[in-house]
Scaffold this active site. Structure first.
Site, PDB file in Angstrom:
ATOM      1  N   PRO A  83      -2.422  -7.890  18.064  1.00  9.80           N
ATOM      2  CA  PRO A  83      -3.567  -8.294  19.030  1.00  9.80           C
ATOM      3  C   PRO A  83      -3.709  -9.975  19.153  1.00  9.80           C
ATOM      4  O   PRO A  83      -4.191 -10.268  20.340  1.00  9.80           O
ATOM      5  CB  PRO A  83      -4.623  -7.461  18.465  1.00  9.80           C
ATOM      6  CG  PRO A  83      -4.465  -7.148  17.136  1.00  9.80           C
ATOM      7  CD  PRO A  83      -2.753  -7.332  16.714  1.00  9.80           C
ATOM      8  N   HIS A 137       6.737  -7.528  -1.673  1.00  9.01           N
ATOM      9  CA  HIS A 137       5.636  -8.006  -2.351  1.00  9.01           C
ATOM     10  C   HIS A 137       5.126  -6.972  -3.408  1.00  9.01           C
ATOM     11  O   HIS A 137       3.822  -7.110  -3.741  1.00  9.01           O
ATOM     12  CB  HIS A 137       4.296  -8.514  -1.268  1.00  9.01           C
ATOM     13  CG  HIS A 137       4.640  -9.483  -0.621  1.00  9.01           C
ATOM     14  ND1 HIS A 137       3.788 -10.049   0.419  1.00  9.01           N
ATOM     15  CD2 HIS A 137       5.671 -10.572  -0.712  1.00  9.01           C
ATOM     16  CE1 HIS A 137       4.348 -10.972   0.939  1.00  9.01           C
ATOM     17  NE2 HIS A 137       5.385 -11.250   0.443  1.00  9.01           N
ATOM     18  N   CYS A 181       3.454  -4.255 -17.522  1.00 10.35           N
ATOM     19  CA  CYS A 181       2.927  -5.189 -18.425  1.00 10.35           C
ATOM     20  C   CYS A 181       3.180  -6.684 -18.374  1.00 10.35           C
ATOM     21  O   CYS A 181       4.273  -6.886 -17.734  1.00 10.35           O
ATOM     22  CB  CYS A 181       2.938  -4.672 -19.608  1.00 10.35           C
ATOM     23  SG  CYS A 181       4.895  -4.863 -20.311  1.00 10.35           S
ATOM     24  N   ASP A 203       0.738  -1.214   0.018  1.00  4.46           N
ATOM     25  CA  ASP A 203      -0.079   0.207  -0.033  1.00  4.46           C
ATOM     26  C   ASP A 203       0.894   1.267   0.086  1.00  4.46           C
ATOM     27  O   ASP A 203       0.357   2.321  -0.176  1.00  4.46           O
ATOM     28  CB  ASP A 203      -1.029  -0.004   1.143  1.00  4.46           C
ATOM     29  CG  ASP A 203      -0.234  -0.152   2.465  1.00  4.46           C
ATOM     30  OD1 ASP A 203       0.842   0.318   2.811  1.00  4.46           O
ATOM     31  OD2 ASP A 203      -0.995  -0.876   3.600  1.00  4.46           O
ATOM     32  N   GLY A 205       2.074  -6.729  13.052  1.00  7.12           N
ATOM     33  CA  GLY A 205       0.984  -6.973  12.078  1.00  7.12           C
ATOM     34  C   GLY A 205       1.101  -7.893  11.101  1.00  7.12           C
ATOM     35  O   GLY A 205       0.309  -7.732  10.112  1.00  7.12           O
TER      36      GLY A 205
HETATM   37  P1  NAD Z   1      -2.493 -11.166   7.344  1.00  4.86           P
HETATM   38  O1  NAD Z   1      -3.877 -10.682   6.921  1.00  4.86           O
HETATM   39  O2  NAD Z   1      -2.327 -12.545   7.011  1.00  4.86           O
HETATM   40  O3  NAD Z   1      -2.254 -11.067   8.964  1.00  4.86           O
HETATM   41  C1  NAD Z   1      -2.660  -9.575   9.335  1.00  4.86           C
HETATM   42  C2  NAD Z   1      -2.113  -9.831  10.929  1.00  4.86           C
HETATM   43  O4  NAD Z   1      -2.213  -8.598  11.403  1.00  4.86           O
HETATM   44  C3  NAD Z   1      -2.979 -10.732  11.802  1.00  4.86           C
HETATM   45  O5  NAD Z   1      -1.973 -11.547  12.573  1.00  4.86           O
HETATM   46  C4  NAD Z   1      -3.634  -9.743  12.665  1.00  4.86           C
HETATM   47  O6  NAD Z   1      -4.136 -10.328  14.036  1.00  4.86           O
HETATM   48  C5  NAD Z   1      -3.079  -8.631  12.777  1.00  4.86           C
HETATM   49  N1  NAD Z   1      -3.428  -7.505  13.031  1.00  4.86           N
HETATM   50  C6  NAD Z   1      -4.846  -7.146  12.631  1.00  4.86           C
HETATM   51  N2  NAD Z   1      -5.000  -5.816  13.244  1.00  4.86           N
HETATM   52  C7  NAD Z   1      -4.007  -5.032  13.754  1.00  4.86           C
HETATM   53  C8  NAD Z   1      -3.713  -4.141  14.367  1.00  4.86           C
HETATM   54  N3  NAD Z   1      -4.573  -3.033  14.380  1.00  4.86           N
HETATM   55  N4  NAD Z   1      -2.348  -4.043  14.642  1.00  4.86           N
HETATM   56  C9  NAD Z   1      -1.443  -5.084  14.577  1.00  4.86           C
HETATM   57  N5  NAD Z   1      -1.459  -6.126  14.330  1.00  4.86           N
HETATM   58  C10 NAD Z   1      -3.041  -6.589  13.775  1.00  4.86           C
HETATM   59  O7  NAD Z   1      -1.302 -10.451   6.799  1.00  4.86           O
HETATM   60  P2  NAD Z   1       0.150 -10.630   6.468  1.00  4.86           P
HETATM   61  O8  NAD Z   1       0.757 -11.337   7.530  1.00  4.86           O
HETATM   62  O9  NAD Z   1       0.876  -9.449   6.003  1.00  4.86           O
HETATM   63  O10 NAD Z   1       0.062 -11.760   5.088  1.00  4.86           O
HETATM   64  C11 NAD Z   1      -0.816 -11.894   4.078  1.00  4.86           C
HETATM   65  C12 NAD Z   1      -0.433 -11.094   2.728  1.00  4.86           C
HETATM   66  O11 NAD Z   1      -1.251  -9.893   2.673  1.00  4.86           O
HETATM   67  C13 NAD Z   1       0.794 -10.393   2.587  1.00  4.86           C
HETATM   68  O12 NAD Z   1       1.490 -10.961   1.339  1.00  4.86           O
HETATM   69  C14 NAD Z   1       0.576  -9.284   2.174  1.00  4.86           C
HETATM   70  O13 NAD Z   1       1.397  -8.649   0.660  1.00  4.86           O
HETATM   71  C15 NAD Z   1      -1.000  -8.989   1.550  1.00  4.86           C
HETATM   72  N6  NAD Z   1      -1.693  -7.821   1.896  1.00  4.86           N
HETATM   73  C16 NAD Z   1      -1.288  -6.737   1.964  1.00  4.86           C
HETATM   74  C17 NAD Z   1      -2.143  -5.357   2.404  1.00  4.86           C
HETATM   75  C18 NAD Z   1      -1.482  -4.120   2.612  1.00  4.86           C
HETATM   76  O14 NAD Z   1      -0.823  -3.804   1.588  1.00  4.86           O
HETATM   77  N7  NAD Z   1      -2.145  -3.214   3.235  1.00  4.86           N
HETATM   78  C19 NAD Z   1      -3.441  -5.787   2.725  1.00  4.86           C
HETATM   79  C20 NAD Z   1      -3.904  -6.913   2.731  1.00  4.86           C
HETATM   80  C21 NAD Z   1      -2.907  -8.056   2.340  1.00  4.86           C
END
Ligand code: NAD
Length: 249
Positions: free
Chosen positions: A219, A124, A132, A109, A192
């Site tokens: 959390p 990522h 492309c 993001d 997170g």
């Molecule tokens: P995940 O969705 O698997 O896990 C998210 C983690 O964040 C969980 O363990 C959850 O308990 C924790 N969490 C939730 N709210 C929180 C908060 N307020 N503070 C701290 N922790 C919190 O995500 P991941 O481990 O990043 O892996 C999954 C994949 O998702 C990655 O490859 C990533 O590229 C992709 N992704 C990225 C985005 C983004 O860029 N924001 C969004 C969604 C998914």
């Protein structure tokens, strides 16, 4: 004096203050408080019937490129509107105090850079970039009035987001730099992330094997929690500012 919302051990503040090499790994959780949904929460409304694992793959794009393009267009818009939260800002502040600082992110993001972080390794990719399929040309402007996905103005192949899909290789240089930063860290913060998506999930364990103090901010419990010296159970937008305040405030 009011009681801090999160109790940070004084010993941890001392370790942080003395740290020379600090490495951070972030996941979707740090952006949750900016309104960017984590993968587990991402599927709402229109997209509720799809699993991300079924959309974020080369096979999904081959099967239905329009569907995948439109899913990313929705997420691109969502992230463009999002603002960095106090967790992102606290990491940018920490970077200013540490001689050797690396921030490894699985997020696509761009919110860390917008919060002022400079040493960011994107494992990522970045959802705001488009490239492309055939030529890997980065494309900034495209015309989606004729065809979706639009085509590359240079080579005519279909456009896609510049992110790493499940089953694709991570960018070699960023990954190597991430391993180096993990293996040389004296303190490693995992924030997170569910610590389930490889290879990023192995980084904190590698750091620990090389002697780093492991701090987790989440959390929920994760596969890393038992290996962390400090597990700070809370939202990163609350915990990280509370970590900065007694350390450098
Ligand atoms: P995940 O969705 O698997 O896990 C998210 C983690 O964040 C969980 O363990 C959850 O308990 C924790 N969490 C939730 N709210 C929180 C908060 N307020 N503070 C701290 N922790 C919190 O995500 P991941 O481990 O990043 O892996 C999954 C994949 O998702 C990655 O490859 C990533 O590229 C992709 N992704 C990225 C985005 C983004 O860029 N924001 C969004 C969604 C998914």
């Amino acid at each position: 004096m009011s009681k801090p919302l999160v109790e940070i051990p004084a010993e941890l503040a001392n370790i942080l203050r003395r740290a020379q090499r600090l490495t951070v790994l972030t996941g979707a959780g740090i952006s949750a408080e900016s309104g960017v949904p984590t993968f587990r929460e991402a599927q709402t409304g229109l997209w509720a019937r799809f699993r991300p694992e079924e959309l974020a793959t080369p096979a999904a794009y081959q099967r239905d490129p329009r569907l995948v393009w439109e899913w990313y267009a929705w997420r691109r818009e969502l992230t463009a509107k999002a603002q960095p939260n106090p967790g992102h800002l606290a990491l940018a502040e920490i970077e200013r105090h540490i001689p050797h600082f690396s921030l490894i992110t699985q997020n696509v993001d761009g919110l860390h850079q917008r919060a002022g972080s400079r040493q960011v390794l994107e494992l990522h990719g970045n959802i705001q970039r488009v490239k492309c399929m055939d030529g890997n040309h980065l494309v900034e402007n495209w015309d989606d009035s004729v065809e979706i996905p639009p085509r590359c103005p240079l080579c005519g192949s279909l456009l896609r987001p510049d992110v790493v899909w499940f089953g694709e290789n991570l960018p070699v240089k960023a990954l190597q730099a991430a391993w180096d930063a993990a293996e040389t860290a004296d303190i490693f913060l995992s924030i997170g992330t569910s610590t389930q998506v490889e290879p990023a999930a192995s980084l904190p364990f590698a750091a620990k094997r090389c002697g780093a103090v492991i701090v987790e901010v989440n959390p929920q419990e994760t596969p890393l929690t038992k290996s962390a010296q400090y597990s700070l159970r809370g939202r990163s937008g609350v915990v990280l500012p509370a970590l900065v305040q007694p350390t450098w405030g």
